[in-house]
Design an enzyme around this catalytic site. Structure first.
Site, PDB file in Angstrom:
ATOM      1  N   GLU A  69      17.218  40.324  46.533  1.00  0.00           N
ATOM      2  CA  GLU A  69      16.189  39.983  47.520  1.00  0.00           C
ATOM      3  C   GLU A  69      14.785  40.386  47.036  1.00  0.00           C
ATOM      4  O   GLU A  69      14.026  41.035  47.754  1.00  0.00           O
ATOM      5  CB  GLU A  69      16.511  40.620  48.876  1.00  0.00           C
ATOM      6  CG  GLU A  69      17.855  40.139  49.416  1.00  0.00           C
ATOM      7  CD  GLU A  69      18.198  40.626  50.812  1.00  0.00           C
ATOM      8  OE1 GLU A  69      17.773  41.738  51.167  1.00  0.00           O
ATOM      9  OE2 GLU A  69      18.896  39.904  51.531  1.00  0.00           O
ATOM     10  N   ASP A  97      27.122  39.729  54.709  1.00  0.00           N
ATOM     11  CA  ASP A  97      26.132  40.737  55.062  1.00  0.00           C
ATOM     12  C   ASP A  97      26.359  41.240  56.488  1.00  0.00           C
ATOM     13  O   ASP A  97      25.604  40.887  57.393  1.00  0.00           O
ATOM     14  CB  ASP A  97      24.726  40.111  54.938  1.00  0.00           C
ATOM     15  CG  ASP A  97      23.620  41.132  55.119  1.00  0.00           C
ATOM     16  OD1 ASP A  97      23.921  42.334  55.057  1.00  0.00           O
ATOM     17  OD2 ASP A  97      22.468  40.726  55.340  1.00  0.00           O
ATOM     18  N   GLU A 105      22.232  45.229  63.141  1.00  0.00           N
ATOM     19  CA  GLU A 105      21.373  44.113  62.737  1.00  0.00           C
ATOM     20  C   GLU A 105      21.875  42.769  63.264  1.00  0.00           C
ATOM     21  O   GLU A 105      21.120  42.006  63.861  1.00  0.00           O
ATOM     22  CB  GLU A 105      21.262  44.072  61.206  1.00  0.00           C
ATOM     23  CG  GLU A 105      20.457  42.885  60.719  1.00  0.00           C
ATOM     24  CD  GLU A 105      20.301  42.858  59.198  1.00  0.00           C
ATOM     25  OE1 GLU A 105      20.747  43.802  58.523  1.00  0.00           O
ATOM     26  OE2 GLU A 105      19.710  41.881  58.704  1.00  0.00           O
TER      27      GLU A 105
HETATM   28  C1  GCV Z   1      17.332  46.544  53.293  1.00  0.00           C
HETATM   29  C2  GCV Z   1      20.031  42.215  54.653  1.00  0.00           C
HETATM   30  C3  GCV Z   1      18.976  42.718  55.602  1.00  0.00           C
HETATM   31  C4  GCV Z   1      17.825  43.373  54.853  1.00  0.00           C
HETATM   32  C5  GCV Z   1      18.382  44.489  53.974  1.00  0.00           C
HETATM   33  C6  GCV Z   1      19.433  43.884  53.041  1.00  0.00           C
HETATM   34  C7  GCV Z   1      20.097  44.934  52.164  1.00  0.00           C
HETATM   35  O1  GCV Z   1      19.541  41.140  53.915  1.00  0.00           O
HETATM   36  O2  GCV Z   1      18.547  41.672  56.420  1.00  0.00           O
HETATM   37  O3  GCV Z   1      16.930  43.868  55.796  1.00  0.00           O
HETATM   38  O4  GCV Z   1      17.372  45.135  53.242  1.00  0.00           O
HETATM   39  O5  GCV Z   1      20.428  43.257  53.806  1.00  0.00           O
HETATM   40  O6  GCV Z   1      21.186  45.359  52.520  1.00  0.00           O
HETATM   41  O7  GCV Z   1      19.535  45.304  51.149  1.00  0.00           O
END
Ligand code: GCV
Length: 607
Positions: free
Chosen positions: A234, A313, A341
């Site tokens: 990411e 995720d 989340e």
């Molecule tokens: C910390 C998902 C979440 C992100 C998070 C990522 C991760 O994509 O939406 O906020 O980033 O996981 O676990 O690194």
């Protein structure tokens, strides 16, 4: 004292400087009539034994072991079980970690319980009293590593390894008597902030920089647990930029921290987050296995690969990540997410222990050696935003200690420690907590399909919100069918598993219902095992999920929660009701509009 320890003695005296002293303090305060015989045995580490000996109660263990033994007895006593008692226990995992996604500016990524407990305005800002309280909560359920900063390391959090070290060392000292060691998330490109033109793990200057940095960091905090790294994920920097693989990337850091007994916890959340939805070849759940499995055996022995429990995720339901089964020669940690989340933002009730139980049923014993969970706490008075979300932090500790923990007993222990309710209300609350995950699952995305959430925010429904986006999370619903074929005939994801798993999921006729649309693309007319059509099952689950939320709300309102919790719980319950209604109506309407098939029971669907 907050959360589940409110029966414990008041503040912990500041003078207490070791886990041993803390254990004595806790035992003497909780059991004033008992004369304890404390027998330290450094060999025992985190393990402990409690037993009667010559008419006296003895606790033996390593320094931290004695502390965990003390808390075990206190938890049992305060939840109404007879104590002291005879017990012998050792944790399943040596590192029982909490990962905070706290940013230096005080915000918390995916945080639903207020701002950071550690940072504000680009610097450390904490209340030492609250830190001791947090340390006590975490230690009371056996947790022993706290990573205080976000895996997405944003400026100026890199300072943790630099100018902020003296303050970080002070914080480490606050947590030390609780047996909690700090960990830092590190920015893989950090050497480039110091005039080195590259972060290539094979570059001699980069290697030297990390070695010198590690020496400086461990000099300030000799018991720092290690570094946590999100690399090539990411948008984070990582070894891919330099044509190196993740073993080369992780081993370089491992070499730097090795002299100090540190570990490198290297996350495996690596996938293409710039996918073109027109690309029909790439299947995101395959990514982690493809990036890591071939490297099995190439990681240093102080590298731990941290793998999310599912291949996507943290959706409501996912299969076990095949990577957790595919790396027998590598140290692995499983990553869970307490922060809700995708599971209701600590507004909707969602007790995770039943989900963890299912995960452990699939995971062969001995496959992982550590465990981590993304934290769900923040600066809110009650720590977890929703007071009932604390059940997840509590039971996580119990599962991290012993994955065979009984779900009902763990939840019941938390309820009894947290609230002094009449017995029938206690029972009602336990029942609600135990059913909350399944209820949430029913009114959200159907049968393992996941996603369908409002993009980025991840609360509330938006069935096509991610459908034409970059993140690789597609359901491809059309007027005839929905889901992705991940068998050998489809994307081949299922082939990443051992034979026994393939057999369980490859045939839509026998695949467990709740993962049906994760593994298979099926027509709406597909007959489920109970004879219903797929579309009818989708409608039924959604109407049931909403109805069960309404029933849950009326039970919640009838439980006499004490003061501040009462208001928060009621406000959030109303929000959850609204959310469940929204999900139910939008998902049912979405599928009806596509399929044109009516609900057999004639319930209201908005066309
Ligand atoms: C910390 C998902 C979440 C992100 C998070 C990522 C991760 O994509 O939406 O906020 O980033 O996981 O676990 O690194």
């Amino acid at each position: 004292m907050k959360a589940w320890l409110h029966n414990c003695a008041g503040e912990i005296p500041k003078e207490i400087g070791s886990a041993y002293d803390l254990a004595c303090f806790e035992l003497n305060s909780a059991f004033p009539d008992i004369q304890w015989h404390i027998r330290p045995d450094p060999e025992m580490g985190d393990a402990y034994r409690v037993y009667p000996e010559n008419g006296r109660w003895t606790v033996s263990g390593g320094e931290t072991g004695i502390l965990y033994g003390a808390y075990s007895m206190i938890r049992k006593k305060d939840s109404g079980q007879p104590a002291p008692f005879t017990e012998e226990s050792a944790p399943a995992y040596s590192l029982r970690m909490i990962n905070c996604w706290d940013n230096a500016d005080g915000s918390v990524e995916r945080g639903y319980a207020g701002r950071s407990l550690f940072f504000e305005n680009g610097r450390f800002a904490y209340d030492p009293e609250r830190m001791r309280e947090l340390g006590r909560l975490l230690a009371s359920v056996g947790l022993n590593v706290l990573c205080i900063n976000n895996v997405n390391v944003h400026d100026p959090a890199q300072q943790l390894l630099e100018d902020w070290l003296p303050e970080a060392a002070e914080l480490a000292a606050v947590f030390r008597p609780f047996g909690i060691r700090l960990m830092f998330s590190v920015d893989y490109s950090q050497p480039m902030r110091h005039g080195i033109p590259t972060a290539d793990p094979l570059d001699p200057d980069v290697r030297r920089w990390w070695k010198e940095t590690a020496a400086r960091v461990w000099k300030a905090i000799p018991d720092l647990a290690g570094f946590l790294v999100k690399a090539d994920s990411e948008g984070r920097p990582g070894p891919f930029t330099y044509g190196r693989n993740h073993a080369e990337g992780a081993n370089m850091l491992a070499e730097a921290v090795r002299p100090f007994g540190g570990v490198v916890v290297w996350r495996c959340f690596v996938y293409n987050c710039r996918q073109d939805w027109r690309d029909l070849e790439t299947d995101r759940p395959k990514a982690a296995y493809e990036h890591y499995a071939y490297l099995d055996g190439q990681f240093s022995d102080n590298v731990i690969l941290q793998i999310k429990h599912g291949p996507f995720d943290f959706q409501v339901r996912e299969p076990l990540s095949p990577l957790l089964l595919g790396m027998k020669k590598t140290k692995l940690a499983m990553e869970l997410q307490l922060a809700q989340e995708y599971t209701g933002h600590q507004i909707d009730l969602y007790t995770m222990a039943p989900m963890w139980k299912e995960i452990y049923e699939e995971l062969p014993a001995g496959n992982i050696m550590s465990i981590a969970a993304v934290s769900n706490f923040g600066r809110d008075e009650n720590y977890t935003g929703h007071p009932l979300a604390a059940v997840n932090l509590y039971t996580y500790g119990l599962f991290a200690w012993n994955p065979e923990t009984d779900v009902k007993e763990a939840v019941s222990e938390w309820v009894r420690l947290t609230y002094s309710l009449p017995e029938n209300d206690t029972e009602k609350l336990i029942r609600i907590l135990l059913s909350s995950r399944r209820i949430y699952e029913k009114y959200t995305a159907p049968l393992g399909i996941g996603w369908m959430v409002t993009p980025h925010d991840h609360y509330g429904p938006n069935p096509s919100g991610y459908e034409y986006d970059l993140w690789g999370t597609y359901h491809k619903a059309d007027r005839n069918a929905v889901g992705i074929d991940r068998t050998a005939q489809g994307t081949g994801y299922l082939m990443q598993y051992p034979e026994s798993f393939r057999k369980k999921y490859e045939d839509a006729e026998t695949c467990p219902d709740l993962l049906l649309l994760f593994y298979h693309r099926l027509p709406y007319s597909f007959r489920m095992k109970d004879g219903r059509t797929l579309i009818q099952r989708i409608y039924d689950d959604h109407f049931e999920g909403l109805q069960e939320t309404e029933e849950m709300a009326s039970v919640i309102r009838s439980i006499p929660f004490p003061g501040p919790d009462r208001e928060v719980i009621d406000v959030r319950m109303d929000m959850q009701l609204k959310n469940a209604r929204e999900w139910c109506d939008i998902i049912n309407t979405f599928f009806h509009r596509l399929s044109g098939i009516d609900d057999e029971k004639g319930r209201k669907i908005y066309l």
